[in-house]
Design a protein around this motif. Sequence first.
Motif, PDB file in Angstrom:
ATOM      1  N   UNK A  51       5.954  -0.986 -11.570  1.00 23.43           N
ATOM      2  CA  UNK A  51       7.031  -1.462 -12.441  1.00 23.43           C
ATOM      3  C   UNK A  51       6.476  -2.364 -13.543  1.00 23.43           C
ATOM      4  N   UNK A  52       5.574  -3.265 -13.174  1.00 24.05           N
ATOM      5  CA  UNK A  52       4.985  -4.164 -14.167  1.00 24.05           C
ATOM      6  C   UNK A  52       4.174  -3.390 -15.199  1.00 24.05           C
ATOM      7  N   UNK A  53       3.378  -2.420 -14.739  1.00 28.14           N
ATOM      8  CA  UNK A  53       2.568  -1.638 -15.667  1.00 28.14           C
ATOM      9  C   UNK A  53       3.436  -0.788 -16.581  1.00 28.14           C
ATOM     10  N   UNK A  54       4.564  -0.323 -16.072  1.00 24.46           N
ATOM     11  CA  UNK A  54       5.444   0.503 -16.886  1.00 24.46           C
ATOM     12  C   UNK A  54       5.982  -0.282 -18.083  1.00 24.46           C
ATOM     13  N   UNK A  55       6.278  -1.550 -17.870  1.00 27.46           N
ATOM     14  CA  UNK A  55       6.808  -2.362 -18.966  1.00 27.46           C
ATOM     15  C   UNK A  55       5.694  -2.848 -19.895  1.00 27.46           C
ATOM     16  N   UNK A  56       4.482  -3.032 -19.357  1.00 28.49           N
ATOM     17  CA  UNK A  56       3.390  -3.531 -20.176  1.00 28.49           C
ATOM     18  C   UNK A  56       2.735  -2.428 -20.996  1.00 28.49           C
ATOM     19  N   UNK A  57       2.468  -1.299 -20.371  1.00 35.30           N
ATOM     20  CA  UNK A  57       1.819  -0.175 -21.052  1.00 35.30           C
ATOM     21  C   UNK A  57       2.309   1.112 -20.405  1.00 35.30           C
ATOM     22  N   UNK A  58       3.460   1.614 -20.808  1.00 34.46           N
ATOM     23  CA  UNK A  58       4.137   2.696 -20.098  1.00 34.46           C
ATOM     24  C   UNK A  58       3.306   3.947 -19.866  1.00 34.46           C
ATOM     25  N   UNK A  59       2.489   4.362 -20.812  1.00 36.86           N
ATOM     26  CA  UNK A  59       1.792   5.643 -20.690  1.00 36.86           C
ATOM     27  C   UNK A  59       0.359   5.452 -20.223  1.00 36.86           C
ATOM     28  N   UNK A  60      -0.383   4.634 -20.930  1.00 33.91           N
ATOM     29  CA  UNK A  60      -1.818   4.568 -20.717  1.00 33.91           C
ATOM     30  C   UNK A  60      -2.208   3.969 -19.368  1.00 33.91           C
ATOM     31  N   UNK A  61      -1.327   3.116 -18.801  1.00 34.48           N
ATOM     32  CA  UNK A  61      -1.679   2.504 -17.527  1.00 34.48           C
ATOM     33  C   UNK A  61      -0.948   3.145 -16.355  1.00 34.48           C
ATOM     34  N   UNK A  62       0.301   3.543 -16.565  1.00 37.56           N
ATOM     35  CA  UNK A  62       1.105   4.013 -15.448  1.00 37.56           C
ATOM     36  C   UNK A  62       0.639   5.358 -14.932  1.00 37.56           C
ATOM     37  N   UNK A  63       0.342   6.300 -15.811  1.00 40.98           N
ATOM     38  CA  UNK A  63      -0.043   7.653 -15.379  1.00 40.98           C
ATOM     39  C   UNK A  63      -1.320   7.647 -14.537  1.00 40.98           C
ATOM     40  N   UNK A  64      -2.400   6.998 -14.971  1.00 39.07           N
ATOM     41  CA  UNK A  64      -3.588   6.962 -14.099  1.00 39.07           C
ATOM     42  C   UNK A  64      -3.321   6.265 -12.761  1.00 39.07           C
ATOM     43  N   UNK A  65      -2.502   5.213 -12.784  1.00 42.14           N
ATOM     44  CA  UNK A  65      -2.210   4.501 -11.551  1.00 42.14           C
ATOM     45  C   UNK A  65      -1.400   5.351 -10.583  1.00 42.14           C
ATOM     46  N   UNK A  66      -0.632   6.312 -11.106  1.00 43.97           N
ATOM     47  CA  UNK A  66       0.107   7.212 -10.239  1.00 43.97           C
ATOM     48  C   UNK A  66      -0.839   7.945  -9.302  1.00 43.97           C
ATOM     49  N   UNK A  67      -1.941   8.441  -9.842  1.00 43.37           N
ATOM     50  CA  UNK A  67      -2.890   9.193  -9.023  1.00 43.37           C
ATOM     51  C   UNK A  67      -3.597   8.278  -8.029  1.00 43.37           C
ATOM     52  N   UNK A  68      -3.887   7.046  -8.448  1.00 40.77           N
ATOM     53  CA  UNK A  68      -4.523   6.094  -7.546  1.00 40.77           C
ATOM     54  C   UNK A  68      -3.579   5.733  -6.399  1.00 40.77           C
ATOM     55  N   UNK A  69      -2.315   5.471  -6.718  1.00 42.08           N
ATOM     56  CA  UNK A  69      -1.340   5.112  -5.683  1.00 42.08           C
ATOM     57  C   UNK A  69      -0.978   6.305  -4.812  1.00 42.08           C
ATOM     58  N   UNK A  70      -1.079   7.512  -5.370  1.00 47.72           N
ATOM     59  CA  UNK A  70      -0.861   8.709  -4.559  1.00 47.72           C
ATOM     60  C   UNK A  70      -1.885   8.768  -3.433  1.00 47.72           C
ATOM     61  N   UNK A  71      -3.120   8.468  -3.762  1.00 42.05           N
ATOM     62  CA  UNK A  71      -4.177   8.419  -2.753  1.00 42.05           C
ATOM     63  C   UNK A  71      -3.936   7.269  -1.782  1.00 42.05           C
TER      64      UNK A  71
END
Length: 232
Positions: A187-207
Amino acid sequence: MVAGGGLPHPLVYMHLLGDALHLHADWALYVMHTWLAMAILFLLAFMVRGRLQLVPGGLQNVFEMIIGGLEDFVVSNIGEEGRRVFPVLITLFLYILVSNYLGLVPGCDAPTANLNTIIPLAVFLFLYYNFHGIRKWGFGYIKHFMGPVAALAPLMLVLELISHFARPLSLTLRLFGNIRGEEIVLILLFFLAPVFSTVPMYFLFLLAKTIQAFIFFMLGTIYLQGALDHAH
């Protein structure tokens, strides 16, 4: 505030009603996501069952790989007795896995980010492995808590009982802390940098969510192994 006659002001009731409706809304949302996770599992199960093939492919192949691999893991640690307890372990794993993944779906919350989900799972696992230990060893199951040295048995009994009763708490806090923490970071990353930070973190959190489900499964296997093995 008190109105005439000593009764609370009507605004007080409105405020309390608003709080109650908010709590009911949160509870309804949590229950909805819990049932959604179960519905997804049922749907996938019916899809695989309706398309069973001698040579697996697609979704059947994925499920056979997951279930077969985890069954081998349980049997290698517990022995052939592990096949009897495996259905419960794999059910816990799949439910926690799907619940964890729901937290990555926009508009959804992970049921495992709520203590109302995790505490029953942890308590159930605690009761389940102790049930099998008592079922197999009877009163002799107490030897599992007394250690290998007879002189230290009273001390070990106290320490082991504390350790065992702390397991549901550790299971709960480990899963809750990781899943809730990941959702807060997203949620914090989405508000700070919606695209560049959230998408890569999705794959990390998926793992990470996959690993958390496996850790719960692995600890359940270890607890059952300890309950079913001979006391030393």
